[in-house]
Design an enzyme around this catalytic site. Sequence first.
Site, PDB file in Angstrom:
ATOM      1  N   GLY A   1       0.837  -1.200   0.000  1.00 16.68           N
ATOM      2  CA  GLY A   1       0.000   0.000   0.000  1.00 16.68           C
ATOM      3  C   GLY A   1       0.866   1.241   0.000  1.00 16.68           C
ATOM      4  O   GLY A   1       2.092   1.172   0.157  1.00 16.68           O
ATOM      5  N   LEU A   2       0.232   2.373  -0.169  1.00 18.89           N
ATOM      6  CA  LEU A   2       0.943   3.646  -0.183  1.00 18.89           C
ATOM      7  C   LEU A   2       1.654   3.910   1.136  1.00 18.89           C
ATOM      8  O   LEU A   2       1.303   3.345   2.176  1.00 18.89           O
ATOM      9  CB  LEU A   2      -0.042   4.787  -0.450  1.00 18.89           C
ATOM     10  CG  LEU A   2      -0.699   4.856  -1.830  1.00 18.89           C
ATOM     11  CD1 LEU A   2      -1.843   5.873  -1.801  1.00 18.89           C
ATOM     12  CD2 LEU A   2       0.327   5.235  -2.901  1.00 18.89           C
ATOM     13  N   SER A   3       2.640   4.785   1.089  1.00 20.38           N
ATOM     14  CA  SER A   3       3.235   5.290   2.322  1.00 20.38           C
ATOM     15  C   SER A   3       2.136   5.951   3.146  1.00 20.38           C
ATOM     16  O   SER A   3       1.292   6.671   2.609  1.00 20.38           O
ATOM     17  CB  SER A   3       4.330   6.308   1.985  1.00 20.38           C
ATOM     18  OG  SER A   3       4.900   6.846   3.156  1.00 20.38           O
ATOM     19  N   ALA A   4       2.111   5.684   4.448  1.00 26.56           N
ATOM     20  CA  ALA A   4       1.103   6.225   5.378  1.00 26.56           C
ATOM     21  C   ALA A   4      -0.265   5.567   5.218  1.00 26.56           C
ATOM     22  O   ALA A   4      -1.268   6.086   5.697  1.00 26.56           O
ATOM     23  CB  ALA A   4       0.973   7.743   5.252  1.00 26.56           C
ATOM     24  N   SER A   5      -0.303   4.418   4.561  1.00 25.29           N
ATOM     25  CA  SER A   5      -1.580   3.697   4.456  1.00 25.29           C
ATOM     26  C   SER A   5      -1.898   2.932   5.736  1.00 25.29           C
ATOM     27  O   SER A   5      -3.045   2.537   5.962  1.00 25.29           O
ATOM     28  CB  SER A   5      -1.554   2.727   3.268  1.00 25.29           C
ATOM     29  OG  SER A   5      -0.545   1.744   3.445  1.00 25.29           O
ATOM     30  N   GLY A   6      -0.880   2.706   6.555  1.00 20.06           N
ATOM     31  CA  GLY A   6      -1.085   1.976   7.807  1.00 20.06           C
ATOM     32  C   GLY A   6      -0.505   0.574   7.802  1.00 20.06           C
ATOM     33  O   GLY A   6      -0.773  -0.214   8.718  1.00 20.06           O
ATOM     34  N   LYS A   7       0.304   0.254   6.808  1.00 21.97           N
ATOM     35  CA  LYS A   7       0.880  -1.094   6.686  1.00 21.97           C
ATOM     36  C   LYS A   7       1.673  -1.502   7.922  1.00 21.97           C
ATOM     37  O   LYS A   7       1.476  -2.589   8.474  1.00 21.97           O
ATOM     38  CB  LYS A   7       1.811  -1.172   5.468  1.00 21.97           C
ATOM     39  CG  LYS A   7       1.167  -0.912   4.132  1.00 21.97           C
ATOM     40  CD  LYS A   7       2.167  -1.061   3.004  1.00 21.97           C
ATOM     41  CE  LYS A   7       3.374  -0.148   3.132  1.00 21.97           C
ATOM     42  NZ  LYS A   7       3.036   1.292   3.144  1.00 21.97           N
ATOM     43  N   SER A   8       2.598  -0.650   8.328  1.00 20.02           N
ATOM     44  CA  SER A   8       3.481  -1.000   9.448  1.00 20.02           C
ATOM     45  C   SER A   8       2.700  -1.158  10.746  1.00 20.02           C
ATOM     46  O   SER A   8       2.960  -2.074  11.536  1.00 20.02           O
ATOM     47  CB  SER A   8       4.579   0.056   9.613  1.00 20.02           C
ATOM     48  OG  SER A   8       5.450   0.057   8.501  1.00 20.02           O
TER      49      SER A   8
ATOM     50  N   SER B   1       6.022  -1.756  -2.064  1.00 18.17           N
ATOM     51  CA  SER B   1       6.065  -2.668  -3.225  1.00 18.17           C
ATOM     52  C   SER B   1       5.098  -2.190  -4.308  1.00 18.17           C
ATOM     53  O   SER B   1       4.080  -2.839  -4.564  1.00 18.17           O
ATOM     54  CB  SER B   1       5.779  -4.111  -2.818  1.00 18.17           C
ATOM     55  OG  SER B   1       4.710  -4.243  -1.922  1.00 18.17           O
TER      56      SER B   1
END
Length: 206
Positions: free
Chosen positions: A31-38, A105
């Site tokens: 997902g985009l940066s700041a999407s909440g993945k981490s 990615s």
Amino acid sequence: MATNITHHAGITRNERNQLRKQKGLTIWLTGLSASGKSTIAVELEHQLLQRGLHAYRLDGDNVRFGLNKDLGFSDADRNENIRRIAEVAKLFADSSSIAITSFISPFRADRDTARKLHEVPTPNDSTGLPFVEVFVDVPIEVAEKRDPKGLYKKAREGIIKEFTGISSPYEAPENPEVHVKNVDLPIQEAVKQIIDYLDSKKLLDA
């Protein structure tokens, strides 16, 4: 690729699964940066560990401090970044651990390469490894508004070049196993969607 090397197979994956009382797999958050993945990956790891499962989280930022510190953000370097992570994740999965990867990615072809890598059986084993793609989906406007690291602002100002979503494309997954629409979604609910899928496919069973 070197042609004078051979793969030294040892115990089988099934033997490792029995020893660790779980199956190995890779959960690939994109997902985009700041999407909440981490944030989702951290909570997912905690919940899996609470269930007595061996899990290990590979994070995009952390990996660039070590394994991938020689890579930049050109398309070629992004490709190599994902290739290396896919190889590492497969090693974890093959060891009967649950690999959780949290990487932008951005290119569909790279994610497909990671999936296909897991589909190839390792020596001594007749099947590949489960690969679960999780699309953490937020509109670019939402991600840019969050911007916890100030990266979107720098990208808009031209300070950061080739930034995904601004000056470099993000190719959204077409058929992810799990699609998390992460706008105003409680973290517990986001993780529940992933675990519910894993349970439905019996991927967390011994």
